[in-house]
Scaffold this active site. Structure first.
Site, mmCIF file in Angstrom:
data_model
loop_
_atom_site.group_PDB
_atom_site.id
_atom_site.type_symbol
_atom_site.label_atom_id
_atom_site.label_comp_id
_atom_site.label_asym_id
_atom_site.label_seq_id
_atom_site.Cartn_x
_atom_site.Cartn_y
_atom_site.Cartn_z
ATOM 1 N N ARG A 158 0.815 -1.214 0.000
ATOM 2 C CA ARG A 158 0.000 0.000 0.000
ATOM 3 C C ARG A 158 0.854 1.273 0.000
ATOM 4 O O ARG A 158 0.400 2.334 -0.424
ATOM 5 C CB ARG A 158 -0.943 -0.001 1.206
ATOM 6 C CG ARG A 158 -2.108 0.966 1.052
ATOM 7 C CD ARG A 158 -3.151 0.800 2.152
ATOM 8 N NE ARG A 158 -2.564 0.993 3.454
ATOM 9 C CZ ARG A 158 -2.885 0.295 4.550
ATOM 10 N NH1 ARG A 158 -3.812 -0.631 4.489
ATOM 11 N NH2 ARG A 158 -2.281 0.515 5.689
ATOM 12 N N ASP B 48 -2.774 23.783 -7.973
ATOM 13 C CA ASP B 48 -3.142 22.783 -8.986
ATOM 14 C C ASP B 48 -2.507 23.229 -10.300
ATOM 15 O O ASP B 48 -2.876 24.256 -10.864
ATOM 16 C CB ASP B 48 -4.667 22.702 -9.093
ATOM 17 C CG ASP B 48 -5.145 21.591 -10.033
ATOM 18 O OD1 ASP B 48 -4.410 21.273 -10.989
ATOM 19 O OD2 ASP B 48 -6.258 21.065 -9.823
ATOM 20 N N TYR C 227 -11.351 23.913 -9.414
ATOM 21 C CA TYR C 227 -11.957 22.709 -9.980
ATOM 22 C C TYR C 227 -13.154 22.322 -9.102
ATOM 23 O O TYR C 227 -13.013 22.196 -7.884
ATOM 24 C CB TYR C 227 -10.887 21.615 -9.993
ATOM 25 C CG TYR C 227 -11.348 20.262 -10.461
ATOM 26 C CD1 TYR C 227 -11.725 20.059 -11.787
ATOM 27 C CD2 TYR C 227 -11.393 19.187 -9.585
ATOM 28 C CE1 TYR C 227 -12.143 18.816 -12.207
ATOM 29 C CE2 TYR C 227 -11.799 17.941 -10.002
ATOM 30 C CZ TYR C 227 -12.182 17.760 -11.318
ATOM 31 O OH TYR C 227 -12.596 16.528 -11.738
ATOM 32 N N LYS D 29 -4.905 13.618 -16.724
ATOM 33 C CA LYS D 29 -5.019 14.469 -17.899
ATOM 34 C C LYS D 29 -3.758 14.371 -18.762
ATOM 35 O O LYS D 29 -3.608 13.439 -19.511
ATOM 36 C CB LYS D 29 -5.319 15.905 -17.468
ATOM 37 C CG LYS D 29 -6.443 16.018 -16.420
ATOM 38 C CD LYS D 29 -7.800 15.645 -16.970
ATOM 39 C CE LYS D 29 -8.870 15.469 -15.897
ATOM 40 N NZ LYS D 29 -9.063 16.624 -15.022
HETATM 41 C C1 PLP Z 1 -9.655 16.703 -13.806
HETATM 42 C C2 PLP Z 1 -9.044 17.665 -12.888
HETATM 43 C C3 PLP Z 1 -8.800 17.331 -11.556
HETATM 44 C C4 PLP Z 1 -9.214 16.011 -10.966
HETATM 45 O O1 PLP Z 1 -8.591 14.923 -11.570
HETATM 46 P P1 PLP Z 1 -9.264 13.463 -11.543
HETATM 47 O O2 PLP Z 1 -8.156 12.556 -11.848
HETATM 48 O O3 PLP Z 1 -10.374 13.488 -12.553
HETATM 49 O O4 PLP Z 1 -9.807 13.253 -10.151
HETATM 50 C C5 PLP Z 1 -8.179 18.265 -10.759
HETATM 51 N N1 PLP Z 1 -7.808 19.459 -11.239
HETATM 52 C C6 PLP Z 1 -8.028 19.825 -12.515
HETATM 53 C C7 PLP Z 1 -7.573 21.155 -12.976
HETATM 54 C C8 PLP Z 1 -8.650 18.938 -13.390
HETATM 55 O O5 PLP Z 1 -8.885 19.318 -14.657
#
Ligand code: PLP
Length: 395
Positions: free
Chosen positions: A61, A186, A114, A211
């Protein structure tokens, strides 16, 4: 690259790090890529080994060579102390935030955050006794007026992934630190290739690895990279909550990262070309892309970023919902869906009006978010040109 050669300031370009970091062929019988490790139980040979807890891996883990491989690549790219791979981008946000706040504390979150992160703050943090407030993404040093003695975290996202405001990270970092708070950023849009928030003063950088890192719309992952001071709190929360990322998913992140530089370059070029082209179209009232000189935060983007991502917004002239349907329902190449970052182009109508609390979104036009993929740029333009024609007819 061995542990010994890993340094905070990379001697190599980011492109070189992407192709060489986090690979240990000597430990993998010469295989170029660290393979998929699956496993929960890790064996100890002797009681002395068990007592010493000195093996690199103790229990699955906490990670395995596949997850560690990804973590070391991202650490080098972000110029971080360390990185943790977690199961999703949202998990990266929630763990990072929880590493900073406890009951009685306060957090300031960008109004452009987000949305699921916002829901976590409103629906979970509040319940755990943390007060949640939002700030104007363009507030910069003005954040100082909002700080309270119990403000322990500031959560920024730059640019916002729906409305693309660029945030003044050095100013936010200075204010946060003066008040004893940590700044979380982020950085999913730009990737560490084009924006490095830790070097600008942030304490924690999170990515939706789902992404651009994965890049093929086929796996979930998040990363949390920190300064040395912020690391222990992040890792404690992750371990206590039991978050784990499988070797299979980690492998897909590692696979994606190897080509991140070339993909980002191609996404960037196509997105910019299409954004500039859309800006001149008569059905378009504005294009929200920080690399366009018309963008209100263009100067800030130029100062702090070295490139742009695949994602931007386009506001179409006000029209009934049926016109939006005429636009999106008959697209040939663009498809509609949440997420972004894959090789395929996406077009998503965005309902922003109810997602803001500090500065309500007042534009009457229809906001679409485009992710520009790796298709031929002229094909993408033709698809959008036909959609704009349908929109004009339905308007
Ligand atoms: C999609 C996204 C997230 C979350 O990612 P997931 O893997 O879908 O949980 C966080 N921040 C931004 C800017 C995003 O576009």
């Amino acid at each position: 690259m061995s542990d010994a050669s890993r340094t905070k300031t990379p001697q190599f370009s980011l492109e070189t790090l992407l192709t060489h970091a986090g690979r240990e062929p000597d430990d993998q019988f010469g295989f170029v890529n660290t393979p998929v490790y699956r496993g929960s139980t890790i064996l100890f040979k002797t009681l002395a080994d068990l007592d010493a807890q000195a093996q690199p891996y103790l229990y699955g883990r906490a990670g395995n060579p596949t997850t560690a491989s990804v973590e070391s690549v991202v650490t080098e790219l972000e110029g971080a102390h360390r990185t943790r791979l977690v199961p999703s981008g949202l998990a990266a946000i929630t763990i990072a935030v929880m590493s900073c706040v406890k009951a009685g504390d306060d957090i300031l979150i960008t109004d452009s955050a987000y949305e699921p992160g916002r829901k976590f703050a409103d629906g979970f943090l509040e319940r755990m006794g943390v007060s949640v407030r939002y700030y104007d993404p363009r507030i910069g040093a003005g954040l100082a007026a909002l700080m309270r003695p119990n403000t322990k975290a500031v959560l920024a996202e730059s640019p916002g992934s729906l409305t693309f405001e660029v945030q003044d990270i050095p100013a936010l970092a200075q204010v946060a630190h003066a008040g004893g708070a940590r700044l979380i950023v982020d950085n999913s849009w730009a990737s560490p290739l084009y924006h490095r928030p830790l070097a600008l003063g942030a304490d924690i950088v999170v990515h939706a690895g789902t992404k651009m890192f994965v890049g093929h719309s086929d796996a979930f992952a998040g990363t949390i990279s920190t300064t040395e001071a912020a690391w222990a709190d992040v890792e404690r929360v992750r371990a206590l909550l039991g978050f784990f990322t499988s070797g299979d998913d980690a492998y897909l992140v590692a696979r994606g990262l190897r080509t991140l530089a070339i993909r980002m370059k191609e996404h960037q070029q196509r997105a910019l070309e299409i954004a500039a082209w859309l800006e001149k179209h008569e059905e378009v009232t504005s294009v929200l892309h920080p690399a366009l000189p018309s963008h209100p935060d263009h100067a800030l983007w130029q100062r702090d970023f070295t490139g742009a991502g695949s994602l931007f917004g386009v506001v179409l002239k006000p029209a009934p919902r049926a016109a939006v349907a005429a636009f999106v329902d008959h697209l040939e190449l663009f498809t509609m869906g949440y997420s972004w970052g894959g090789y395929e182009s996406l077009c998503l109508p965005v309902a922003i009006r109810n997602a803001r609390s500090v500065r309500p979104w007042s534009d009457e036009g229809n906001l679409l978010r485009l992710h520009i993929g790796l298709e031929g740029v002229e094909d993408l333009k033709s698809d959008l040109a036909a959609a704009l024609e349908r929109y004009a007819l339905a308007r």
